[in-house]
Design a protein around this motif. Sequence first.
Motif, PDB file in Angstrom:
ATOM      1  N   CYS B  77       0.870  -1.274   0.041  1.00  0.00           N
ATOM      2  CA  CYS B  77      -0.067  -0.059  -0.005  1.00  0.00           C
ATOM      3  C   CYS B  77       0.790   1.169  -0.043  1.00  0.00           C
ATOM      4  CB  CYS B  77      -0.852  -0.075   1.205  1.00  0.00           C
ATOM      5  SG  CYS B  77      -2.387  -0.977   0.952  1.00  0.00           S
ATOM      6  N   TYR B  93      -8.238   1.287  -6.485  1.00  0.00           N
ATOM      7  CA  TYR B  93      -7.860   1.574  -5.152  1.00  0.00           C
ATOM      8  C   TYR B  93      -6.861   2.396  -4.717  1.00  0.00           C
ATOM      9  CZ  TYR B  93      -7.212   0.555  -0.359  1.00  0.00           C
ATOM     10  OH  TYR B  93      -7.163   0.668   1.275  1.00  0.00           O
ATOM     11  N   PRO B  96      -5.385   4.569   1.674  1.00  0.00           N
ATOM     12  CA  PRO B  96      -5.459   5.899   2.502  1.00  0.00           C
ATOM     13  C   PRO B  96      -4.490   5.790   3.609  1.00  0.00           C
ATOM     14  CG  PRO B  96      -7.023   4.426   3.669  1.00  0.00           C
ATOM     15  CD  PRO B  96      -6.533   3.690   2.225  1.00  0.00           C
ATOM     16  N   TYR B  97      -3.301   4.819   3.344  1.00  0.00           N
ATOM     17  CA  TYR B  97      -2.212   4.757   4.275  1.00  0.00           C
ATOM     18  C   TYR B  97      -1.117   4.117   3.499  1.00  0.00           C
ATOM     19  CZ  TYR B  97      -2.790  -0.157   4.790  1.00  0.00           C
ATOM     20  OH  TYR B  97      -2.775  -1.503   4.512  1.00  0.00           O
ATOM     21  N   GLY B 196       0.645  -3.395   5.615  1.00  0.00           N
ATOM     22  CA  GLY B 196       0.542  -2.698   4.504  1.00  0.00           C
ATOM     23  C   GLY B 196       0.547  -3.341   3.213  1.00  0.00           C
ATOM     24  N   LEU B 197       1.251  -4.840   3.256  1.00  0.00           N
ATOM     25  CA  LEU B 197       1.238  -5.609   2.316  1.00  0.00           C
ATOM     26  C   LEU B 197      -0.030  -6.290   2.237  1.00  0.00           C
ATOM     27  CD1 LEU B 197       2.771  -7.722   0.450  1.00  0.00           C
ATOM     28  CD2 LEU B 197       3.377  -8.933   2.475  1.00  0.00           C
ATOM     29  N   VAL B 198      -0.633  -6.282   1.119  1.00  0.00           N
ATOM     30  CA  VAL B 198      -1.992  -6.948   1.061  1.00  0.00           C
ATOM     31  C   VAL B 198      -1.620  -8.612   0.910  1.00  0.00           C
ATOM     32  CG1 VAL B 198      -4.213  -7.141  -0.690  1.00  0.00           C
ATOM     33  CG2 VAL B 198      -2.851  -5.036  -0.501  1.00  0.00           C
ATOM     34  N   ALA B 199      -2.602  -8.921   1.913  1.00  0.00           N
ATOM     35  CA  ALA B 199      -2.436 -10.402   2.342  1.00  0.00           C
ATOM     36  C   ALA B 199      -3.026 -11.424   1.187  1.00  0.00           C
ATOM     37  CB  ALA B 199      -3.188 -10.423   3.790  1.00  0.00           C
ATOM     38  N   GLY B 316     -11.840 -12.157   1.331  1.00  0.00           N
ATOM     39  CA  GLY B 316     -13.570 -11.949   1.576  1.00  0.00           C
ATOM     40  C   GLY B 316     -13.724 -10.452   1.624  1.00  0.00           C
ATOM     41  N   ARG B 317     -12.932  -9.597   2.101  1.00  0.00           N
ATOM     42  CA  ARG B 317     -13.278  -8.125   2.299  1.00  0.00           C
ATOM     43  C   ARG B 317     -13.394  -7.423   0.882  1.00  0.00           C
ATOM     44  NH1 ARG B 317      -8.226  -6.132   5.541  1.00  0.00           N
ATOM     45  NH2 ARG B 317      -8.363  -8.582   6.129  1.00  0.00           N
ATOM     46  N   TYR B 318     -13.157  -8.207  -0.417  1.00  0.00           N
ATOM     47  CA  TYR B 318     -13.362  -7.319  -1.479  1.00  0.00           C
ATOM     48  C   TYR B 318     -14.848  -8.001  -1.908  1.00  0.00           C
ATOM     49  CZ  TYR B 318      -8.325  -7.384  -0.777  1.00  0.00           C
ATOM     50  OH  TYR B 318      -7.298  -6.962  -0.173  1.00  0.00           O
ATOM     51  N   VAL B 321     -18.430  -3.598  -1.157  1.00  0.00           N
ATOM     52  CA  VAL B 321     -18.903  -2.510  -0.280  1.00  0.00           C
ATOM     53  C   VAL B 321     -18.503  -1.316   0.071  1.00  0.00           C
ATOM     54  CG1 VAL B 321     -19.996  -2.406   2.217  1.00  0.00           C
ATOM     55  CG2 VAL B 321     -20.356  -4.356   1.044  1.00  0.00           C
ATOM     56  N   LYS B 322     -17.134  -1.377   0.211  1.00  0.00           N
ATOM     57  CA  LYS B 322     -16.023  -0.156   0.782  1.00  0.00           C
ATOM     58  C   LYS B 322     -15.178   0.476  -0.512  1.00  0.00           C
ATOM     59  CE  LYS B 322     -14.508  -3.431   3.084  1.00  0.00           C
ATOM     60  NZ  LYS B 322     -15.473  -4.491   3.043  1.00  0.00           N
ATOM     61  N   TYR B 323     -14.585  -0.506  -1.290  1.00  0.00           N
ATOM     62  CA  TYR B 323     -13.686   0.177  -2.312  1.00  0.00           C
ATOM     63  C   TYR B 323     -13.574  -0.804  -3.382  1.00  0.00           C
ATOM     64  CZ  TYR B 323     -11.248  -2.853   1.121  1.00  0.00           C
ATOM     65  OH  TYR B 323     -10.971  -3.757   1.968  1.00  0.00           O
ATOM     66  N   ARG B 341     -17.535 -10.390  -7.110  1.00  0.00           N
ATOM     67  CA  ARG B 341     -16.630 -11.254  -6.859  1.00  0.00           C
ATOM     68  C   ARG B 341     -16.312 -12.141  -8.163  1.00  0.00           C
ATOM     69  NH1 ARG B 341     -14.552 -11.779  -1.977  1.00  0.00           N
ATOM     70  NH2 ARG B 341     -14.209 -13.982  -1.696  1.00  0.00           N
TER      71      ARG B 341
END
Lengths: 489, 480
Positions: B77, B93, B96-97, B196-199, B316-318, B321-323, B341
Motif C-alpha cells: 500500500c 484502489y 489511505p495509508y 500494508g502488504l495486501v495479504a 473476503g473483504r473484496y 461494499v467499501k472500495y 466477485r
Amino acid sequence: MSKYETVIGLEIHAQLATESKMFCSCSTKFGAEPNTNVCEICTGQPGVLPKINKKAIELAIKTGLALNCKIEPMSVFARKNYFYPDLPKAYQISQYELPIITGGHLEIEIPNEGENSNSRLRKKINITRIHLEEDAGKLVHKGAERIMGSEESLVDYNRGGTPLMEIVTEPDIRSPLEAKIFMEDLAHLLQYIGVCDAKMEEGSLRCDANISIRPVGQKELGTKTELKNMNSFRFVQMGLEAEVARHTEMKASGEKIIQETRYFDTKTHDTKSMRSKEEAHDYRYFPEPDLVTIEPDHKWIEEIRATLTELPEKKRERYINEYGLPNPIAEVLIATKSISDYFEECLKIENKPKEIANWMLVNVMAYLKNKNLDIKDIVFSPRELIELIKLIEKGTISGTAAKEVLIKALETGKNIKDIVSESGATQISDEGALQQIVKEVIKNNPKQVLQFKSGKDPVIMYLVGQVMKESKGRAKPDLVQALLRKELS
Amino acid sequence: MNKKPAHELLSLLKNKKVSAVEIVKSTYEQIEKHEKEISAYVTLTKELALKQAKAVDEGKRSGPLAGIPIAVKDNMCTKGILTTCSSKILHNYLPPYNATIVEKLEAAGAITIGKTNLDEFAMGSSTENSAIKTTKNPWNLNCVPGGSSGGSAAAVAADETVLALGSDTGGSIRQPASFCGIVGMKPTYGRVSRYGLVAFASSLDQIGPMTKDVRDCAILLNVLSGYDEKDSTSAKLEAPDYTKALIDDVKNLTVGIIDELMGEGVEGSTKEAIEKAVKLLESKGAKVKKVSLPHLKYSVATYYLIAPAEASSNLGRYDGVKYGLRSKEAKDLITMYKNTRAEGFGPEVKRRILLGTYALSAGYYDAYYLKALKVRTLIKEDFEKAFKDCDVLISPTSPIPAFKIGEKANDPLSMYLSDIATIPVNLAGLPAISIPCGFANGLPIGLQIIGKAFDEETILKAAYTYEQNTNWHKEKAEIR
C-alpha cells in the motif's frame, strides 16, 4: 401443574469499557458522526493488521476473576468468516477453541417456590467460558426494516471493532425469572468492577438464550431453540416465557420442536422464526494468523486481582453488619455503583450511615429519578450533604426547611450554606417571634383547639403543622409543640 | 547510470559524480525504451520520483538510500498511489495509508519509480495471472519472468529500476529472481513488517529485496528489517547491519545439499549449475554434505491447503461494499456480492478461494487444514534437524529455467509443482536467497541458499563469497 422442566443457557455480549477499539486505536465513544471514529484497520482496508488492545484483555481477566473463573495461560484468537456489509473484513476476529477464560460461576438469589414466598434461595449458575471478540458496524436502511427490500442501506463503522466479551453459561437456569435475575445480577457485577456499563436498552449488554423443555426427572435435554432480540431485562423474562409457552403447547399437541433461531417480537410479545439449523452459517473458524497467542503472566493477573473492587454481595453484607442498615436500604444503595460510591464518600467525611442513607434514599435519589439523572451528573457533593445533615443536627434549620434547601442545591448547584443564608431559612428559635404565630393559629383553628381540649391529644400535631406552614418551615417543631401546649393548657 | 547497482551509485552520489535527478532520468529513459516490450510496471510515478530526486540533490532528502530508484510491487500500500494487486477488483484502489516498508523507504530517502506487475494477489508463478498486463522476461521476451513478483524481477533485470521490492509466499521473490538472473531474498518470517502488504496467506507472506547483486540485497534489507508494533507477528529482535556479513570467506561453513531437490524433475543444466556452485564453495573451504528432508515431498500439497485457506478468508473483504469494484449488475446484497466477485477475480484467484473455502469447511477442517498444519510442523522439524549439522542448505531455486508464455497457463498443477524448492522454506518460515549461477539456452539459473531462522547473515556471507568468485551477476540481458 407443569410436568415439564425448563432448561436455559445464556450467551451474553458485553461491550467492554475501553477507551479504544479491540484492534486499533480508534475511540469507542458513542454518538459520534457516522464513520468518524474509523481508520484503515477498522474499515478493513487491504493490507492492514490487527493489534490487540491490552486493556480489553485486562478487563476480560478482571471479569474472569470476579466470576471465579480460570484465566487460561494460553488462548488464541480465531477468524469467524461470513459476509455482511457491517463486517468490513468479511470475518470477525473472535475466539473459538481456546478462549481466554473458562469455568466459574455467579451466585444469584431466587424466590423460594415453597409456601413462604418471602424466603429466598441461593443458586449457583455456572459459567462455561468467556471470550473476546470485536463488534460489527451498524446498518441503516431506507424504505425497509432490513437490508432485503431496502432502497438503499448505509453503513456506519464507528461501532465496528469495539471490544466485546461473550459470556456463556451452562444450561443451569430453570425459569425465565431466573434468567432475568441472572442478567440483572451479572449487569450489576459488570458495572461494579467497571468493565462494562451494562445497559441492555442501549445495547452495551445483549443476551441470547438457548432454551428447551423436558419432562421433570428426565436427564436428556430436549430440542433447543435459540432466542434473540431481548433488549431489556424485562424482555428477557417475557421472551423466554413466550418461548416456554410455545414449547409446552407444541409438546402438548404432539408437535415436534425444531432446532432453530428465533427472535422475540417486542410488539406482539411472541417469538418468530429467523432461520433453521440447516440455514445456519458455516463460519469456517480457523486460528487468526495475524495475531500471536495471549499468554498473560501470573504477575499481571495478580495486579489485576488487586484492582478488583469489593463485589456487591460483600458490600451488602458489610452495610448491614457494619453500618446497621436494614436489608432493603442496603440493597438500594448497592444496586448502583455510583450511588454506593457516593454513600461511602459521605461516610468518609462524617460517620453517620443511617442519616446519610436516609437523606440519599428519600430525597437525593427521588430527585435523580424524577429528573432521570445519574448521581455522577450532579454537582451536589457528599461534602454538601454532610453540611446539610450537620445544620439540622445543630438546629440551624428544620427538617422541612432542609428538604427545600436540598432541592434548591440540587437544582442550582449552589452551596448549602449560601442557600440557607440567602433564603433566611434558618430556624426561628426565638420564642417571642413564634409566640405571635402560635397565637394566630389557635385563633384561626377553633374546631381543632376544641378537639384537643376535649382529649384528642394527637390533634396537636395538626396545629404544629399549621405553625410550621405559617413560619415557612423555619420554626423548630419541638419548640412549637411546647409553646402550643403551654398556650392551650 | 541506471545499469549500476545501488552501492556504486551511492558512492558516486556521495562524491557528487552524479546527481539523483540524473539517475532518475536515465532510469525513466530506459523505461521509455523498453517498458513497451517488458511491461513490468502497473503504475509509474515519474513526477513524484523527479520531485524526490530534486529534494535529494538539494540536500532536503537524505538517508541510506537517498537518490536510489526503487520499484514497489503493486500489492504494497502506497498512500494516494494506485495499489491494484494486478486485480480488476482493486483496479481503482487508492490506499489511505502507507505500508510500513513504504514509510521506511521514505525515511531512507529512496526514490519511488513505480508499482510493479504481479500475478493477481500474488497467486501464481509466471505473472500471467495479472489482470492488467503480461510481463515479459528481459532475457527472452517469449518467456515468463516468473512470479508472482515478475514485474519487480523484470524491472531490475531490464535496468528499469535499481532496486525492487517483492513479496514471497511460496517463492514469489526467489523464483522470478532466478528466472530473470537477479538476486532475490525472502527474509525470515517476522523479520520485515507485513503491515500494508495486501495479504495473500498471512502465515507465509514476507516482503524482501530484489536487487542486482548481494551487496545491494544487504543494503536494502538493512532498511526493511526490524520490529513493527503494527505487525504482531514481526519479531522483537534487533536487526543487525547486514553489510557486515559481506565477507568473501566460507571456511568453517557447512553447506548441505538437499537431496530431494536434486533428483527427478530437475532440468539437466540446472542440476549441473548447482553442482558447479557447490564445488566452488567447497574449493573456497566450505564443508559440503548431502542432507535429506523426508517430508519435503508433501510441501506442495501442504502449501495448497494452508495458503488458499488463509487466502479465502483474506480475500473476503473484496465484496463491493467499501472500495474497489462494485458490479453494475448488482440488484441486491447477494447479487452485489456474487457479481462483484465473479467479475473482479480472475480464474486462479477463484480457484484458490474455492480450495481454501473447502479446506476450512465444517467436516473437512480436520482432514485438510488441521492435517496440513501438522505436516507443516514435520517439514519445519526436517529443517531443524538438517540445521543441526549445516549452516546453510542449497538447492536450485527452480527445477527449470523460465518457461514460455502460455506454456503452463492451462496446467495449474504443473505450475504448482515448479515451486517445489521454494515452498518448503515458507512453510518453515526460514530465510533464503536466490542468486544467479549460470545459464541454460540463454536463460538464467538461480541458486537457492537457505538459512536458519533469523540468520540472514550466514546466507549473505555464502552468497557474497559465491558472487565474488563468479561473474554471473554482471551479465546483462540484451532486450530483443
